[in-house]
Design a protein around this motif. Structure first.
Motif, PDB file in Angstrom:
ATOM      1  N   UNK A 108       0.823  -1.214   0.000  1.00 50.29           N
ATOM      2  CA  UNK A 108       0.000   0.000   0.000  1.00 50.29           C
ATOM      3  C   UNK A 108       0.853   1.257   0.000  1.00 50.29           C
ATOM      4  N   UNK A 109       1.926   1.257   0.785  1.00 50.92           N
ATOM      5  CA  UNK A 109       2.813   2.426   0.799  1.00 50.92           C
ATOM      6  C   UNK A 109       3.466   2.604  -0.574  1.00 50.92           C
ATOM      7  N   UNK A 110       3.898   1.491  -1.170  1.00 50.78           N
ATOM      8  CA  UNK A 110       4.498   1.565  -2.491  1.00 50.78           C
ATOM      9  C   UNK A 110       3.539   2.115  -3.531  1.00 50.78           C
ATOM     10  N   UNK A 111       2.270   1.680  -3.458  1.00 50.61           N
ATOM     11  CA  UNK A 111       1.277   2.154  -4.424  1.00 50.61           C
ATOM     12  C   UNK A 111       0.892   3.612  -4.172  1.00 50.61           C
ATOM     13  N   UNK A 112       0.865   4.019  -2.890  1.00 51.81           N
ATOM     14  CA  UNK A 112       0.619   5.435  -2.589  1.00 51.81           C
ATOM     15  C   UNK A 112       1.707   6.301  -3.245  1.00 51.81           C
ATOM     16  N   UNK A 113       2.943   5.851  -3.094  1.00 51.88           N
ATOM     17  CA  UNK A 113       4.084   6.586  -3.656  1.00 51.88           C
ATOM     18  C   UNK A 113       4.019   6.581  -5.187  1.00 51.88           C
ATOM     19  N   UNK A 114       3.744   5.418  -5.750  1.00 54.28           N
ATOM     20  CA  UNK A 114       3.703   5.280  -7.215  1.00 54.28           C
ATOM     21  C   UNK A 114       2.599   6.135  -7.830  1.00 54.28           C
ATOM     22  N   UNK A 115       1.390   6.070  -7.239  1.00 58.19           N
ATOM     23  CA  UNK A 115       0.263   6.820  -7.791  1.00 58.19           C
ATOM     24  C   UNK A 115       0.412   8.323  -7.585  1.00 58.19           C
ATOM     25  N   UNK A 116       0.869   8.735  -6.411  1.00 58.08           N
ATOM     26  CA  UNK A 116       0.946  10.172  -6.116  1.00 58.08           C
ATOM     27  C   UNK A 116       1.995  10.877  -6.966  1.00 58.08           C
ATOM     28  N   UNK A 117       3.040  10.141  -7.383  1.00 58.72           N
ATOM     29  CA  UNK A 117       4.127  10.754  -8.154  1.00 58.72           C
ATOM     30  C   UNK A 117       4.215  10.221  -9.585  1.00 58.72           C
ATOM     31  N   UNK A 118       3.244   9.362  -9.963  1.00 57.04           N
ATOM     32  CA  UNK A 118       3.200   8.798 -11.312  1.00 57.04           C
ATOM     33  C   UNK A 118       4.534   8.140 -11.688  1.00 57.04           C
ATOM     34  N   UNK A 119       4.971   7.214 -10.855  1.00 51.59           N
ATOM     35  CA  UNK A 119       6.267   6.568 -11.047  1.00 51.59           C
ATOM     36  C   UNK A 119       6.145   5.265 -11.824  1.00 51.59           C
ATOM     37  N   UNK A 120       7.139   4.982 -12.634  1.00 57.55           N
ATOM     38  CA  UNK A 120       7.239   3.697 -13.327  1.00 57.55           C
ATOM     39  C   UNK A 120       7.974   2.747 -12.385  1.00 57.55           C
ATOM     40  N   UNK A 121       7.218   2.081 -11.531  1.00 63.72           N
ATOM     41  CA  UNK A 121       7.786   1.272 -10.457  1.00 63.72           C
ATOM     42  C   UNK A 121       7.015  -0.035 -10.354  1.00 63.72           C
ATOM     43  N   UNK A 122       7.701  -1.152 -10.535  1.00 61.88           N
ATOM     44  CA  UNK A 122       7.050  -2.463 -10.569  1.00 61.88           C
ATOM     45  C   UNK A 122       7.023  -3.100  -9.180  1.00 61.88           C
ATOM     46  N   UNK A 123       5.865  -3.634  -8.815  1.00 57.64           N
ATOM     47  CA  UNK A 123       5.716  -4.328  -7.529  1.00 57.64           C
ATOM     48  C   UNK A 123       6.097  -5.796  -7.677  1.00 57.64           C
ATOM     49  N   UNK A 124       6.973  -6.286  -6.772  1.00 58.61           N
ATOM     50  CA  UNK A 124       7.371  -7.692  -6.747  1.00 58.61           C
ATOM     51  C   UNK A 124       6.916  -8.287  -5.405  1.00 58.61           C
ATOM     52  N   UNK A 125       5.792  -9.007  -5.383  1.00 57.15           N
ATOM     53  CA  UNK A 125       5.285  -9.557  -4.114  1.00 57.15           C
ATOM     54  C   UNK A 125       5.939 -10.886  -3.748  1.00 57.15           C
ATOM     55  N   UNK A 126       6.217 -11.059  -2.462  1.00 60.93           N
ATOM     56  CA  UNK A 126       6.733 -12.320  -1.932  1.00 60.93           C
ATOM     57  C   UNK A 126       5.740 -12.854  -0.906  1.00 60.93           C
ATOM     58  N   UNK A 127       6.040 -14.021  -0.323  1.00 62.81           N
ATOM     59  CA  UNK A 127       5.135 -14.623   0.662  1.00 62.81           C
ATOM     60  C   UNK A 127       5.445 -14.215   2.095  1.00 62.81           C
ATOM     61  N   UNK A 128       6.478 -13.415   2.290  1.00 62.90           N
ATOM     62  CA  UNK A 128       6.788 -12.908   3.628  1.00 62.90           C
ATOM     63  C   UNK A 128       7.712 -11.716   3.496  1.00 62.90           C
ATOM     64  N   UNK A 129       7.751 -10.894   4.538  1.00 59.06           N
ATOM     65  CA  UNK A 129       8.668  -9.755   4.544  1.00 59.06           C
ATOM     66  C   UNK A 129      10.111 -10.237   4.560  1.00 59.06           C
ATOM     67  N   UNK A 130      10.357 -11.379   5.214  1.00 63.91           N
ATOM     68  CA  UNK A 130      11.713 -11.929   5.255  1.00 63.91           C
ATOM     69  C   UNK A 130      12.234 -12.224   3.864  1.00 63.91           C
ATOM     70  N   UNK A 131      11.398 -12.822   3.013  1.00 66.16           N
ATOM     71  CA  UNK A 131      11.795 -13.131   1.640  1.00 66.16           C
ATOM     72  C   UNK A 131      11.964 -11.859   0.819  1.00 66.16           C
ATOM     73  N   UNK A 132      11.083 -10.891   1.034  1.00 65.57           N
ATOM     74  CA  UNK A 132      11.172  -9.623   0.304  1.00 65.57           C
ATOM     75  C   UNK A 132      12.471  -8.895   0.635  1.00 65.57           C
ATOM     76  N   UNK A 133      12.782  -8.835   1.914  1.00 66.74           N
ATOM     77  CA  UNK A 133      14.014  -8.168   2.343  1.00 66.74           C
ATOM     78  C   UNK A 133      15.235  -8.916   1.813  1.00 66.74           C
ATOM     79  N   UNK A 134      15.201 -10.237   1.876  1.00 67.94           N
ATOM     80  CA  UNK A 134      16.326 -11.048   1.381  1.00 67.94           C
ATOM     81  C   UNK A 134      16.565 -10.810  -0.103  1.00 67.94           C
ATOM     82  N   UNK A 135      15.477 -10.607  -0.860  1.00 68.56           N
ATOM     83  CA  UNK A 135      15.637 -10.376  -2.301  1.00 68.56           C
ATOM     84  C   UNK A 135      16.369  -9.062  -2.573  1.00 68.56           C
TER      85      UNK A 135
END
Length: 326
Positions: free
Chosen positions: A169-196
Motif C-alpha cells: 500500500x505504501x508503495x502504491x501510494x508513492x507510485x500513484x501520487x508521483x506517477x512513477x514507473x515502479x514495478x511491484x514484486x510480491x513475496x510470501x513474507x517480509x523476510x523473503x522480500x528483504x532477502x531479495x
C-alpha cells in the motif's frame, strides 16, 4: 458445517451455559494441550517474528506449548482462511497484520468474513513500513530515489511481503501520487522480500522494521525513510516520510491476535491478560523496540472498534488509489 466443527461448537456452547464458577474453572484449566499459532505469512517476516515472541512467552507463562505454523499465500488470505475453519476452543490463535482488514477491499473474494469469522483478542503492537534500498542504489534520500526512478523508467522495482500488505500500500501510494514507473514484486513474507533486496534481485523493499533493521545495521541495506508520524528508536537517524517531503505517505501498521468466532470469553480474557503481561516484561519490551515495534496490548473491545473503523477506511483508500490484487 462439518461434523467435527459442529461437535466443537456444541462443547463451547455447553461451556458457556455452565454456571460462572464452572466456566471459570474450565478456563483456568486452559490450555490442556499444545496451542497452534497461525501466522499467515512465511518465516522471517514481521508477523512471524511477533508470533514467535508471543508463542514463546505464552508457553513459559501458561506451561503448555504454543507453536507457530506458517501458512502463507494470497496476501495472507490462505492462512487466515485456514484459521477461520478451526474449532473455537482456544487451541488455534491467529497473529496477523492489517492485511486482515485490507484484503476484503482488495480482493473480489476472500475465505473469511473480517466482521464475523473471528473474535479479537488484542492489538499487540504497532509499527510502520520502512523504505530501504540496496546499497548499490545511488540515493541518500527519498527525493534522490524519486529522481532516479523518474530518469530511469522500468529500471526500479520494489519488493514486499505480498499483495495488500502495508508495504504494498505504501508503495502504491508513492507510485500513484508521483506517477512513477515502479514495478511491484510480491513475496510470501517480509523476510523473503528483504532477502531479495539484500541479494540485489530487487532494488527497493518496503516492509515493517523487524526484518529490515538487522540488515541496515549490518550495512546490507540503506534505509531512506519510515512511513510513520515519528522516527523509530531502532532507526533513530532515519527520516520520516514527512521529514523527507512526503507527508501524505504514512501508514499505521499493526499486528493483532484473533481467535475463531465463538471462542469462550473466559479464554479470550485469559489470552489477553497473558499477552498484555508478556508485553510488560523488560526483555520482551526491549526486543520489540529494537525491532521497531511499539507494544500496545489493547483490550478486545478496543481492538474490535479499530477493526470496524479500518474496514471502512481501507475500502475508501483502495478505491481512491485504484489498487488491485495482481
Amino acid at each position: 458445517m462439518n461434523l467435527l466443527r459442529r461437535q466443537f461448537l456444541q462443547v463451547a456452547a455447553g461451556a458457556a451455559a455452565l454456571p460462572t464458577s464452572s466456566r471459570f474453572a474450565w478456563a483456568q484449566a486452559y490450555p490442556a494441550r499444545p496451542v497452534r499459532v497461525i501466522v499467515p505469512f512465511g518465516p522471517g517476516g514481521n508477523a512471524d517474528v511477533l508470533g514467535r515472541i508471543i508463542a514463546q512467552k505464552l508457553s513459559e507463562q501458561l506451561g503448555e506449548q504454543f507453536y507457530v505454523e506458517n501458512i502463507s499465500g494470497a496476501g495472507g488470505n490462505i492462512g487466515v482462511g485456514r484459521a477461520a475453519l478451526a474449532a473455537p476452543d482456544g487451541y488455534t490463535i491467529l497473529v496477523t497484520p492489517p492485511s486482515y482488514v485490507i484484503n476484503p477491499a482488495l480482493y473480489d473474494r476472500i475465505p473469511y468474513d473480517a466482521r464475523k469469522s473471528f473474535d479479537p483478542v488484542t492489538l499487540a503492537v504497532r509499527t510502520t513500513v520502512v523504505l530501504a534500498v540496496h546499497p548499490s542504489v545511488p540515493a541518500q534520500t527519498v527525493k534522490d530515489l524519486i529522481v532516479l526512478i523518474q530518469t530511469s523508467p522500468s529500471k526500479y522495482n520494489y519488493a514486499t511481503a505480498g499483495v495488500g500488505t502495508p508495504g504494498h500500500l505504501v508503495g502504491e501510494m508513492l507510485r500513484h501520487s508521483l506517477d512513477l514507473d515502479l514495478v511491484h514484486i510480491p513475496y510470501n513474507s517480509a523476510g523473503l522480500a528483504v532477502a531479495s533486496t539484500v541479494a540485489g534481485h530487487t532494488t527497493i523493499c518496503l516492509a515493517a522494521p523487524a526484518p529490515i533493521v538487522p540488515q541496515v545495521k549490518d550495512g546490507k541495506l540503506h534505509a531512506l525513510a519510515v512511513a510513520y508520524k515519528t522516527r523509530l528508536p531502532a532507526l533513530a537517524d532515519v527520516a520520516t516520510m514527512a521529514d523527507a517531503g512526503y507527508p501524505d505517505i504514512e501508514l499505521d501498521n499493526w499486528f493483532g491476535v484473533f481467535v475463531p468466532a465463538g471462542t469462550p470469553g473466559e479464554i479470550i480474557t485469559h489470552l489477553n491478560r497473558e499477552i498484555a503481561r508478556s508485553m510488560t516484561l523488560q526483555d520482551v519490551a526491549e526486543r520489540l523496540v529494537a525491532l521497531g515495534f511499539e507494544p500496545v496490548a489493547s483490550t478486545p473491545e478496543e481492538f474490535a472498534t479499530q477493526i470496524k473503523i479500518e474496514l471502512e477506511k481501507w475500502v475508501k483508500v483502495i478505491r481512491a488509489a485504484n489498487i488491485k490484487a495482481q
